[in-house]
Write a protein that holds these residues in place. Structure first.
Motif, PDB file in Angstrom:
ATOM      1  N   ALA A  56      13.566  -6.172 -17.322  1.00 14.80           N
ATOM      2  CA  ALA A  56      13.625  -4.792 -16.812  1.00 14.80           C
ATOM      3  C   ALA A  56      13.894  -4.815 -15.319  1.00 14.80           C
ATOM      4  CB  ALA A  56      12.314  -4.053 -17.077  1.00 14.80           C
ATOM      5  N   GLU A  57      14.361  -3.670 -14.826  1.00 16.50           N
ATOM      6  CA  GLU A  57      14.441  -3.427 -13.393  1.00 16.50           C
ATOM      7  C   GLU A  57      13.366  -2.405 -13.028  1.00 16.50           C
ATOM      8  OE1 GLU A  57      18.392  -2.115 -12.709  1.00 16.50           O
ATOM      9  OE2 GLU A  57      19.281  -4.087 -13.101  1.00 16.50           O
ATOM     10  N   LEU A  58      12.690  -2.653 -11.917  1.00 16.69           N
ATOM     11  CA  LEU A  58      11.579  -1.798 -11.505  1.00 16.69           C
ATOM     12  C   LEU A  58      11.754  -1.387 -10.054  1.00 16.69           C
ATOM     13  CD1 LEU A  58       8.669  -0.586 -11.739  1.00 16.69           C
ATOM     14  CD2 LEU A  58       7.848  -2.832 -10.976  1.00 16.69           C
ATOM     15  N   THR A  59      11.571  -0.101  -9.780  1.00 18.97           N
ATOM     16  CA  THR A  59      11.559   0.401  -8.410  1.00 18.97           C
ATOM     17  C   THR A  59      10.315   1.253  -8.213  1.00 18.97           C
ATOM     18  OG1 THR A  59      13.980   0.560  -8.466  1.00 18.97           O
ATOM     19  CG2 THR A  59      12.843   1.629  -6.627  1.00 18.97           C
ATOM     20  N   VAL A  60       9.472   0.881  -7.248  1.00 17.52           N
ATOM     21  CA  VAL A  60       8.396   1.773  -6.812  1.00 17.52           C
ATOM     22  C   VAL A  60       9.020   2.703  -5.784  1.00 17.52           C
ATOM     23  CG1 VAL A  60       6.222   1.938  -5.539  1.00 17.52           C
ATOM     24  CG2 VAL A  60       6.508   0.207  -7.322  1.00 17.52           C
ATOM     25  N   THR A  61       9.126   3.977  -6.130  1.00 16.58           N
ATOM     26  CA  THR A  61       9.881   4.917  -5.308  1.00 16.58           C
ATOM     27  C   THR A  61       9.046   5.609  -4.245  1.00 16.58           C
ATOM     28  OG1 THR A  61       9.533   6.634  -6.983  1.00 16.58           O
ATOM     29  CG2 THR A  61      11.564   5.332  -7.133  1.00 16.58           C
ATOM     30  N   ASP A  62       7.731   5.729  -4.476  1.00 15.94           N
ATOM     31  CA  ASP A  62       6.899   6.443  -3.512  1.00 15.94           C
ATOM     32  C   ASP A  62       5.443   6.074  -3.733  1.00 15.94           C
ATOM     33  OD1 ASP A  62       6.276   8.130  -1.434  1.00 15.94           O
ATOM     34  OD2 ASP A  62       6.517   9.993  -2.567  1.00 15.94           O
ATOM     35  N   VAL A  63       4.655   6.187  -2.658  1.00 15.92           N
ATOM     36  CA  VAL A  63       3.207   5.982  -2.726  1.00 15.92           C
ATOM     37  C   VAL A  63       2.547   7.148  -2.009  1.00 15.92           C
ATOM     38  CG1 VAL A  63       1.267   4.501  -2.091  1.00 15.92           C
ATOM     39  CG2 VAL A  63       3.440   3.469  -2.781  1.00 15.92           C
ATOM     40  N   THR A  81     -10.585   7.685  -3.546  1.00 11.77           N
ATOM     41  CA  THR A  81      -9.339   8.423  -3.348  1.00 11.77           C
ATOM     42  C   THR A  81      -8.317   7.882  -4.331  1.00 11.77           C
ATOM     43  OG1 THR A  81      -7.790   9.237  -1.666  1.00 11.77           O
ATOM     44  CG2 THR A  81      -8.301   6.882  -1.611  1.00 11.77           C
ATOM     45  N   PHE A  82      -7.380   8.713  -4.745  1.00 14.61           N
ATOM     46  CA  PHE A  82      -6.331   8.268  -5.649  1.00 14.61           C
ATOM     47  C   PHE A  82      -5.168   7.681  -4.845  1.00 14.61           C
ATOM     48  CE2 PHE A  82      -8.053  11.448  -8.747  1.00 14.61           C
ATOM     49  CZ  PHE A  82      -8.298  10.551  -9.776  1.00 14.61           C
ATOM     50  N   VAL A  83      -4.744   6.479  -5.211  1.00 12.87           N
ATOM     51  CA  VAL A  83      -3.462   5.946  -4.769  1.00 12.87           C
ATOM     52  C   VAL A  83      -2.476   6.252  -5.890  1.00 12.87           C
ATOM     53  CG1 VAL A  83      -2.151   3.903  -4.085  1.00 12.87           C
ATOM     54  CG2 VAL A  83      -4.556   4.115  -3.437  1.00 12.87           C
ATOM     55  N   VAL A  84      -1.528   7.134  -5.602  1.00 12.56           N
ATOM     56  CA  VAL A  84      -0.570   7.592  -6.613  1.00 12.56           C
ATOM     57  C   VAL A  84       0.740   6.833  -6.397  1.00 12.56           C
ATOM     58  CG1 VAL A  84       0.638   9.590  -7.565  1.00 12.56           C
ATOM     59  CG2 VAL A  84      -1.679   9.854  -6.631  1.00 12.56           C
ATOM     60  N   VAL A  85       1.126   6.055  -7.386  1.00  9.02           N
ATOM     61  CA  VAL A  85       2.308   5.187  -7.292  1.00  9.02           C
ATOM     62  C   VAL A  85       3.377   5.709  -8.239  1.00  9.02           C
ATOM     63  CG1 VAL A  85       3.197   2.841  -7.616  1.00  9.02           C
ATOM     64  CG2 VAL A  85       0.886   3.190  -6.687  1.00  9.02           C
ATOM     65  N   LEU A 144      -7.810   0.325   0.592  1.00 15.66           N
ATOM     66  CA  LEU A 144      -6.500   0.855   0.955  1.00 15.66           C
ATOM     67  C   LEU A 144      -5.659  -0.119   1.792  1.00 15.66           C
ATOM     68  CD1 LEU A 144      -7.409   4.572   1.789  1.00 15.66           C
ATOM     69  CD2 LEU A 144      -6.110   3.734  -0.191  1.00 15.66           C
ATOM     70  N   ALA A 145      -6.223  -0.613   2.871  1.00 16.84           N
ATOM     71  CA  ALA A 145      -5.444  -1.463   3.786  1.00 16.84           C
ATOM     72  C   ALA A 145      -5.052  -2.766   3.106  1.00 16.84           C
ATOM     73  CB  ALA A 145      -6.248  -1.743   5.043  1.00 16.84           C
ATOM     74  N   GLY A 146      -3.756  -3.062   3.122  1.00 14.72           N
ATOM     75  CA  GLY A 146      -3.264  -4.319   2.561  1.00 14.72           C
ATOM     76  C   GLY A 146      -3.173  -4.351   1.052  1.00 14.72           C
ATOM     77  N   ALA A 147      -3.321  -3.209   0.392  1.00 13.59           N
ATOM     78  CA  ALA A 147      -3.305  -3.182  -1.069  1.00 13.59           C
ATOM     79  C   ALA A 147      -1.906  -3.471  -1.621  1.00 13.59           C
ATOM     80  CB  ALA A 147      -3.785  -1.826  -1.579  1.00 13.59           C
ATOM     81  N   THR A 148      -1.871  -4.087  -2.787  1.00 13.35           N
ATOM     82  CA  THR A 148      -0.622  -4.314  -3.524  1.00 13.35           C
ATOM     83  C   THR A 148      -0.784  -3.760  -4.922  1.00 13.35           C
ATOM     84  OG1 THR A 148      -1.307  -6.514  -4.306  1.00 13.35           O
ATOM     85  CG2 THR A 148      -0.064  -6.410  -2.232  1.00 13.35           C
ATOM     86  N   VAL A 149       0.333  -3.369  -5.542  1.00 12.78           N
ATOM     87  CA  VAL A 149       0.301  -2.933  -6.929  1.00 12.78           C
ATOM     88  C   VAL A 149       1.045  -3.964  -7.766  1.00 12.78           C
ATOM     89  CG1 VAL A 149       2.393  -1.484  -6.750  1.00 12.78           C
ATOM     90  CG2 VAL A 149       0.675  -1.017  -8.535  1.00 12.78           C
ATOM     91  N   ARG A 150       0.493  -4.276  -8.912  1.00 14.27           N
ATOM     92  CA  ARG A 150       1.066  -5.262  -9.838  1.00 14.27           C
ATOM     93  C   ARG A 150       1.455  -4.521 -11.117  1.00 14.27           C
ATOM     94  NH1 ARG A 150      -0.672 -11.056 -10.547  1.00 14.27           N
ATOM     95  NH2 ARG A 150      -0.062 -11.757 -12.637  1.00 14.27           N
ATOM     96  N   LEU A 151       2.746  -4.594 -11.475  1.00  7.53           N
ATOM     97  CA  LEU A 151       3.264  -3.905 -12.649  1.00  7.53           C
ATOM     98  C   LEU A 151       4.017  -4.905 -13.523  1.00  7.53           C
ATOM     99  CD1 LEU A 151       4.633  -0.693 -10.879  1.00  7.53           C
ATOM    100  CD2 LEU A 151       2.477  -0.916 -12.137  1.00  7.53           C
ATOM    101  N   ILE A 171       4.038  -5.470  -5.516  1.00  6.17           N
ATOM    102  CA  ILE A 171       4.651  -4.671  -4.450  1.00  6.17           C
ATOM    103  C   ILE A 171       3.619  -4.361  -3.380  1.00  6.17           C
ATOM    104  CG2 ILE A 171       5.711  -2.438  -3.889  1.00  6.17           C
ATOM    105  CD1 ILE A 171       6.016  -3.623  -7.412  1.00  6.17           C
ATOM    106  N   ASP A 172       3.947  -4.694  -2.152  1.00 11.49           N
ATOM    107  CA  ASP A 172       3.109  -4.343  -1.005  1.00 11.49           C
ATOM    108  C   ASP A 172       3.228  -2.834  -0.769  1.00 11.49           C
ATOM    109  OD1 ASP A 172       1.861  -3.981   1.441  1.00 11.49           O
ATOM    110  OD2 ASP A 172       2.840  -5.688   2.404  1.00 11.49           O
ATOM    111  N   LEU A 173       2.084  -2.143  -0.771  1.00 14.11           N
ATOM    112  CA  LEU A 173       2.121  -0.693  -0.601  1.00 14.11           C
ATOM    113  C   LEU A 173       2.312  -0.276   0.848  1.00 14.11           C
ATOM    114  CD1 LEU A 173      -0.624   0.405  -3.142  1.00 14.11           C
ATOM    115  CD2 LEU A 173       1.839   0.188  -3.469  1.00 14.11           C
ATOM    116  N   GLY A 174       2.261  -1.214   1.771  1.00 12.26           N
ATOM    117  CA  GLY A 174       2.587  -0.929   3.164  1.00 12.26           C
ATOM    118  C   GLY A 174       1.556  -0.090   3.891  1.00 12.26           C
ATOM    119  N   ILE A 175       0.277  -0.213   3.518  1.00 11.84           N
ATOM    120  CA  ILE A 175      -0.783   0.573   4.157  1.00 11.84           C
ATOM    121  C   ILE A 175      -1.534  -0.304   5.160  1.00 11.84           C
ATOM    122  CG2 ILE A 175      -2.859   1.951   3.800  1.00 11.84           C
ATOM    123  CD1 ILE A 175      -1.890   2.483   0.945  1.00 11.84           C
TER     124      ILE A 175
END
Length: 207
Positions: A56-63, A81-85, A144-151, A171-175
């Motif tokens: 598959a191809e995956l793009t995280v478009t927004d956080v 708090t919700f991190v919405v990916v 929050l700081a330094g969080a990554t999401v694994r999909l 994916i590094d969430l960039g926080i």
């Protein structure tokens, strides 16, 4: 919009241990095949990049960060708090169910997605079509700081047993720490949508 692709890289180290004692060399060899079986193939990236996972191809478009997530029929209030990916999957080899989703914080703690208010926990995609999904993770401030999401298509299970010998996206969430403080203080509500075709691809296959 694609910003390029990241290819699969194997996160692991072949183990060859040597010891020298009394003028003699003792070498212990751990078969690489056994080690490889236990490890996933990790594709690292950032928000906005399209990652090639082979299947598959995956793009995280927004956080986004929200105190509350709402849908047409439900509202959910975060304990932290919700991190919405927001992500877009495109299966490339066949119909695929994507069941792996988690956030990892800088201390290695894991957070799994909520299925409230139309938030996604599992995605079922047909080949050649892009499919939009919104994951909502309820996390504490310290995560929050330094969080990554694994999909991934493989589920989490214990020690990622469902992802062995398979590709996963991290994916590094960039926080940053400074941004985490600001985001925590903000009061936001995010309205989610049920998984579906992205607006740009509702006409069908992308080829």
């Amino acid at each position: 919009m694609r910003h390029g692709r990241r290819q699969i890289t194997w996160k692991g180290t072949a183990l060859v241990v040597g010891a020298v004692a009394a003028g003699c060399t003792l070498v212990t060899y751990v078969p690489q095949d056994k080690f490889v079986v236990e490890m996933p193939f990790v594709v690292e990236g950032a928000v906005g990049e399209t990652l090639d996972l082979t299947y598959a191809e995956l793009t995280v478009t927004d956080v986004r960060i929200a105190d509350t997530v709402t849908s047409f029929s439900e509202a959910a209030v975060a304990g932290g708090t919700f991190v919405v990916v927001d992500a877009t999957w495109r299966a490339t080899q066949g119909a695929t169910i994507f069941t792996g989703a988690e956030i990892t914080d800088s201390e290695g703690r894991l957070f799994w997605p909520s299925d409230q208010a139309e938030c996604t926990s599992t995605v079922n995609a047909q080949p050649g079509y892009s499919w939009r999904a919104t994951y909502c993770f309820d996390v504490p401030k310290a995560a929050l700081a330094g969080a990554t999401v694994r999909l991934a298509r493989g589920d989490q299970k214990e020690e990622h047993a469902g992802q062995r010998r398979d590709a996963v996206a991290v994916i590094d969430l960039g926080i940053s720490r400074e941004e985490a403080d600001e985001l925590w203080e903000a009061s936001e509500t995010v309205t989610t949508e049920a998984p579906g075709y992205p607006a740009a691809t509702t006409e069908g296959s992308e080829g």
